[in-house]
Design a protein around this motif. Structure first.
Motif, PDB file in Angstrom:
ATOM      1  N   GLY A 151     -19.776  12.372 -25.251  1.00 30.89           N
ATOM      2  CA  GLY A 151     -20.567  11.357 -25.952  1.00 30.89           C
ATOM      3  C   GLY A 151     -22.041  11.448 -25.706  1.00 30.89           C
ATOM      4  O   GLY A 151     -22.838  11.213 -26.631  1.00 30.89           O
TER       5      GLY A 151
ATOM      6  N   PHE B 245     -18.283   1.098 -22.226  1.00 29.34           N
ATOM      7  CA  PHE B 245     -17.545   2.095 -21.439  1.00 29.34           C
ATOM      8  C   PHE B 245     -18.007   2.092 -19.981  1.00 29.34           C
ATOM      9  O   PHE B 245     -17.197   2.213 -19.050  1.00 29.34           O
ATOM     10  CB  PHE B 245     -17.730   3.477 -22.057  1.00 29.34           C
ATOM     11  CG  PHE B 245     -16.888   4.548 -21.426  1.00 29.34           C
ATOM     12  CD1 PHE B 245     -15.515   4.396 -21.299  1.00 29.34           C
ATOM     13  CD2 PHE B 245     -17.467   5.704 -20.918  1.00 29.34           C
ATOM     14  CE1 PHE B 245     -14.726   5.376 -20.715  1.00 29.34           C
ATOM     15  CE2 PHE B 245     -16.696   6.691 -20.331  1.00 29.34           C
ATOM     16  CZ  PHE B 245     -15.323   6.515 -20.224  1.00 29.34           C
TER      17      PHE B 245
ATOM     18  N   ALA C  27     -12.471  10.546 -17.998  1.00 28.65           N
ATOM     19  CA  ALA C  27     -13.683   9.725 -18.136  1.00 28.65           C
ATOM     20  C   ALA C  27     -14.943  10.588 -18.119  1.00 28.65           C
ATOM     21  O   ALA C  27     -15.875  10.382 -18.920  1.00 28.65           O
ATOM     22  CB  ALA C  27     -13.732   8.697 -17.012  1.00 28.65           C
TER      23      ALA C  27
ATOM     24  N   LEU D  89     -14.177  -1.804 -27.193  1.00 27.15           N
ATOM     25  CA  LEU D  89     -14.433  -0.395 -27.507  1.00 27.15           C
ATOM     26  C   LEU D  89     -13.610   0.078 -28.703  1.00 27.15           C
ATOM     27  O   LEU D  89     -14.111   0.808 -29.577  1.00 27.15           O
ATOM     28  CB  LEU D  89     -14.107   0.464 -26.287  1.00 27.15           C
ATOM     29  CG  LEU D  89     -15.232   0.718 -25.291  1.00 27.15           C
ATOM     30  CD1 LEU D  89     -14.709   1.412 -24.057  1.00 27.15           C
ATOM     31  CD2 LEU D  89     -16.330   1.560 -25.941  1.00 27.15           C
TER      32      LEU D  89
ATOM     33  N   ALA E 213     -11.172   4.742 -21.923  1.00 30.28           N
ATOM     34  CA  ALA E 213     -11.104   3.387 -21.371  1.00 30.28           C
ATOM     35  C   ALA E 213      -9.690   2.825 -21.481  1.00 30.28           C
ATOM     36  O   ALA E 213      -9.206   2.126 -20.578  1.00 30.28           O
ATOM     37  CB  ALA E 213     -12.092   2.479 -22.103  1.00 30.28           C
TER      38      ALA E 213
ATOM     39  N   ALA F  63     -15.258  12.387 -21.369  1.00 32.84           N
ATOM     40  CA  ALA F  63     -15.699  11.473 -22.435  1.00 32.84           C
ATOM     41  C   ALA F  63     -17.204  11.253 -22.372  1.00 32.84           C
ATOM     42  O   ALA F  63     -17.884  11.203 -23.415  1.00 32.84           O
ATOM     43  CB  ALA F  63     -14.957  10.142 -22.315  1.00 32.84           C
ATOM     44  N   LEU F  64     -17.748  11.101 -21.146  1.00 36.28           N
ATOM     45  CA  LEU F  64     -19.199  10.964 -21.005  1.00 36.28           C
ATOM     46  C   LEU F  64     -19.915  12.233 -21.456  1.00 36.28           C
ATOM     47  O   LEU F  64     -20.951  12.171 -22.146  1.00 36.28           O
ATOM     48  CB  LEU F  64     -19.551  10.649 -19.553  1.00 36.28           C
ATOM     49  CG  LEU F  64     -19.186   9.243 -19.048  1.00 36.28           C
ATOM     50  CD1 LEU F  64     -19.446   9.121 -17.561  1.00 36.28           C
ATOM     51  CD2 LEU F  64     -19.975   8.178 -19.814  1.00 36.28           C
TER      52      LEU F  64
ATOM     53  N   GLN G 208     -20.995   1.290 -27.691  1.00 34.82           N
ATOM     54  CA  GLN G 208     -19.761   1.820 -27.097  1.00 34.82           C
ATOM     55  C   GLN G 208     -20.010   2.337 -25.679  1.00 34.82           C
ATOM     56  O   GLN G 208     -19.172   2.145 -24.774  1.00 34.82           O
ATOM     57  CB  GLN G 208     -19.200   2.947 -27.965  1.00 34.82           C
ATOM     58  CG  GLN G 208     -18.835   2.509 -29.386  1.00 34.82           C
ATOM     59  CD  GLN G 208     -18.207   3.640 -30.190  1.00 34.82           C
ATOM     60  OE1 GLN G 208     -17.352   4.356 -29.694  1.00 34.82           O
ATOM     61  NE2 GLN G 208     -18.632   3.781 -31.450  1.00 34.82           N
ATOM     62  N   LEU G 209     -21.150   2.974 -25.458  1.00 35.06           N
ATOM     63  CA  LEU G 209     -21.463   3.504 -24.146  1.00 35.06           C
ATOM     64  C   LEU G 209     -21.628   2.384 -23.115  1.00 35.06           C
ATOM     65  O   LEU G 209     -21.144   2.501 -21.980  1.00 35.06           O
ATOM     66  CB  LEU G 209     -22.733   4.348 -24.217  1.00 35.06           C
ATOM     67  CG  LEU G 209     -23.173   5.020 -22.900  1.00 35.06           C
ATOM     68  CD1 LEU G 209     -22.096   5.973 -22.401  1.00 35.06           C
ATOM     69  CD2 LEU G 209     -24.506   5.768 -23.107  1.00 35.06           C
TER      70      LEU G 209
ATOM     71  N   THR H 257     -23.244   4.154 -31.135  1.00 32.93           N
ATOM     72  CA  THR H 257     -22.660   4.726 -29.918  1.00 32.93           C
ATOM     73  C   THR H 257     -23.242   4.109 -28.656  1.00 32.93           C
ATOM     74  O   THR H 257     -22.590   4.126 -27.603  1.00 32.93           O
ATOM     75  CB  THR H 257     -22.892   6.246 -29.892  1.00 32.93           C
ATOM     76  OG1 THR H 257     -24.301   6.508 -30.048  1.00 32.93           O
ATOM     77  CG2 THR H 257     -22.110   6.926 -31.004  1.00 32.93           C
TER      78      THR H 257
ATOM     79  N   TYR I 286     -14.855   7.301 -25.991  1.00 30.92           N
ATOM     80  CA  TYR I 286     -14.916   6.261 -24.968  1.00 30.92           C
ATOM     81  C   TYR I 286     -13.694   5.335 -25.025  1.00 30.92           C
ATOM     82  O   TYR I 286     -13.154   4.934 -23.996  1.00 30.92           O
ATOM     83  CB  TYR I 286     -16.197   5.422 -25.138  1.00 30.92           C
ATOM     84  CG  TYR I 286     -17.473   6.209 -25.022  1.00 30.92           C
ATOM     85  CD1 TYR I 286     -17.600   7.228 -24.090  1.00 30.92           C
ATOM     86  CD2 TYR I 286     -18.574   5.919 -25.840  1.00 30.92           C
ATOM     87  CE1 TYR I 286     -18.781   7.948 -23.981  1.00 30.92           C
ATOM     88  CE2 TYR I 286     -19.755   6.623 -25.732  1.00 30.92           C
ATOM     89  CZ  TYR I 286     -19.852   7.637 -24.816  1.00 30.92           C
ATOM     90  OH  TYR I 286     -21.014   8.348 -24.708  1.00 30.92           O
TER      91      TYR I 286
END
Length: 578
Positions: free
Chosen positions: A86, A46, A79, A29, A100, A82-83, A42-43, A39, A96
């Motif tokens: 994003g 994550f 977390a 990440l 993480a 962050a979701l 990255q998702l 992204t 993320y």
């Protein structure tokens, strides 16, 4: 038994594999963020990290529902934020990697402390107390940020962007791993200094102790009996000791050797004993140089019709055992016997007092304050808001205890050598370790204040906003500062033990000598050497005043001092006892 061991090994192996996978995904990440990958990549990474840490996130949810937030709760909020940042906001630079990293570092630190102590981690408990305050603050900051930016007319997306970012960075990434690492460093440094930490929160307890209860007298007093003091009717202590030692050479009771050793220490010449008889459990009789002596207890004196002076019968002996002496049917003197304090006790008690720690010796019916006049109290101190007590030796009250190598049961700290000086060193170490941990918490708080200020748009009017790269940089700087602060523990060394001069029970006497013939530093050195060749003698020479100040045992008299200086080639004008 073998099945249980195998299951534990499999469990440890699975845990290691899970943490390794989480670490790889977290590094991926960070690399994806730096390389500006899509992204979606990255998702996916994550989500894998979240799946690997699902137990910890579930624990955070349970703590939040029970209104008892902890580190896991803050990680869960970070977390989720962050979701939200994003996915819902379709951010090109999601957080993320930071979320993480916080999860993985915290899990690695918790696993390291579990391996170290085999119990819930002390470092994690400290972070839990910190996070108990950070969780409501982060939620309040989310609401305030969202409300303020909506009120300023920036729109829902911009307001959610700032609000979510403020929650994400409120979870300090570095604290999860670095507090446990400092804990590990503390354990290793303590082991090098003969301090073995037996429980997860020993460091915190050691750093807060202000009352030390010594539960075993063997920690304070030497095992071998000794001659503590004596009293002679004619004030000639050396004569009484010489006669008593000559008689006790033939005796069999346990204190006889202590009297003989005290006389040998002063090089006393013992007279010849012509008659000797022993009264079992009472004392002895002997004839020395035409005089008849009795040494024993009150019962022996009562049987022999020897009266004890009123002052002797009513004297406070301080817990020491008296051995009465009679010469030709009359009271002659008294010897006090007992266990003496170990050589490190006086220094250790004074050093502990300087540090604000009171030291008590537990005795039957109460405790004795080991300071000054050894005041006895009816009850030993109990733990309360101001008294943080720790027991050293003896039966522990719960787990708040030091322990010596030969003590049984659970204890927070094991000191193999079992001395009061080691307890002092352990408390000094605990205070330094606790200051390091508190310093790391302060560094973390500074980072936790700086990032949320930027995240919530505090400097937006100046064109300064928070990015994921900045958050990782702040985490790296915080980690570096915490490591440097933690390295202070490596420099810990036990303070030097300054043992007090062991004066004998007769006391040392002082003389001032006027000496003629000293003309240079070489002359004063020769005089000093000549005087100090006498056993137990120390001298300070003043060349300007032509004097010598001498401290010596009672057995060294003015004649011996004069003879030593004369044989060195100098003239003694006077030698006066002061």
């Amino acid at each position: 038994m073998n099945k249980t061991i195998l299951q534990n090994k499999i469990k440890i192996h699975k845990e290691g594999m899970r943490l390794s996978a989480a670490a790889v995904c977290t590094l991926g990440l960070v690399a994806a963020l730096l390389l500006r990958l899509h992204t979606a990549v990255q998702l996916c990474l994550f989500f894998i990290v979240l799946a690997l840490h699902i137990e910890r996130l579930h624990s955070g949810l349970d703590a939040l529902s029970a209104f008892s937030p902890n580190m896991d709760t803050l990680l869960l909020l970070s977390a989720l934020a962050a979701l939200l940042h994003g996915i819902a906001l379709s951010s090109d630079a999601p957080y993320y990697a930071y979320a993480a990293l916080s999860l993985t570092l915290a899990e690695c630190g918790n696993a390291a402390e579990k391996r170290l102590f085999g119990a819930a981690a002390h470092g994690r408990r400290m972070t839990d107390r910190l996070c108990r305050a950070l969780v409501p603050v982060s939620l309040l900051l989310f609401v305030l940020t969202l409300t303020v930016w909506l009120a300023l007319g920036e729109g829902m997306l911009r307001a959610l962007d700032f609000a979510a970012a403020s929650v994400i960075v409120s979870c300090p990434a570095a604290i999860g791993i670095l507090l446990p690492l400092v804990n590990l460093l503390a354990v290793k440094t303590a082991e090098k200094n003969n301090i073995l930490l037996g429980s997860a929160d020993s460091i915190e307890k050691l750093g807060t102790v202000n009352t030390l209860i010594v539960g075993q007298s063997s920690i304070v007093y030497a095992a071998e009996p000794s001659l503590y003091d004596l009293y002679a009717v004619d004030a000639d202590k050396t004569a009484l000791l010489a006669v008593a030692a000559a008689i006790e050479q033939k005796a069999s009771h346990p204190f006889a050797e202590a009297i003989v050793l005290a006389a040998a220490k002063l090089d006393l010449s013992m007279p010849r004993v012509t008659e000797f008889a022993e009264f079992r459990g009472k004392g002895v009789y002997a004839a020395v140089g035409g005089d008849k002596y009795f040494l024993g207890n009150k019962k022996l004196f009562w049987e022999q019709g020897i009266a004890l002076p009123d002052a002797v019968r009513t004297a406070d002996l301080g817990g020491h055992l008296p051995l009465y002496a009679a010469k030709n049917g009359a009271f002659y003197g008294m010897l006090l016997l007992g266990n003496t304090e170990k050589t490190d006790v006086c220094f250790s008690v004074e050093a502990l007092r300087t540090c604000g720690v009171k030291t008590f010796l537990r005795v039957k019916g109460g405790a004795i304050l080991l300071d000054g006049e050894r005041e006895k109290v009816l009850q030993e101190p109990k733990n309360n808001a101001t008294i943080k007590k720790m027991l050293y030796g003896g039966a522990a009250d719960g787990a708040d205890a030091f322990c010596t190598a030969d003590s049984a049961g659970h204890a927070d700290v094991l000191l193999p050598r079992g001395s009061l000086y080691d307890a002092y060193c352990a408390l000094r170490f605990g205070r330094k370790a606790r200051s390091v941990l508190l310093g790391n918490l302060l560094v973390t708080l500074c980072g936790s204040v700086l990032c949320p200020v930027l995240a919530c748009g505090g400097l937006y009017v100046l064109g300064v906003t928070l990015t994921p790269g900045i958050t990782l940089a702040v985490a790296a700087v915080t980690a570096a500062l915490m490591v440097l602060n933690g390295m202070r523990l490596r420099n810990f060394a036990p303070p030097p033990l300054i043992q007090s001069e062991e004066d004998d029970m007769f006391g040392k006497v002082h003389y001032t000598m006027k000496i003629d013939g000293m003309s240079c530093a070489h002359c004063s050195a020769r005089v000093k050497t000549a005087l100090e060749t006498l056993r137990g003698t120390s001298a300070q020479i003043s060349l300007e005043e032509k004097t010598a100040r001498v401290k010596c045992p009672v057995s060294v008299d003015a004649e011996a001092l004069t003879k030593a200086v004369t044989e060195a080639g100098y003239t003694v004008l006077s030698c006066e006892r002061v």
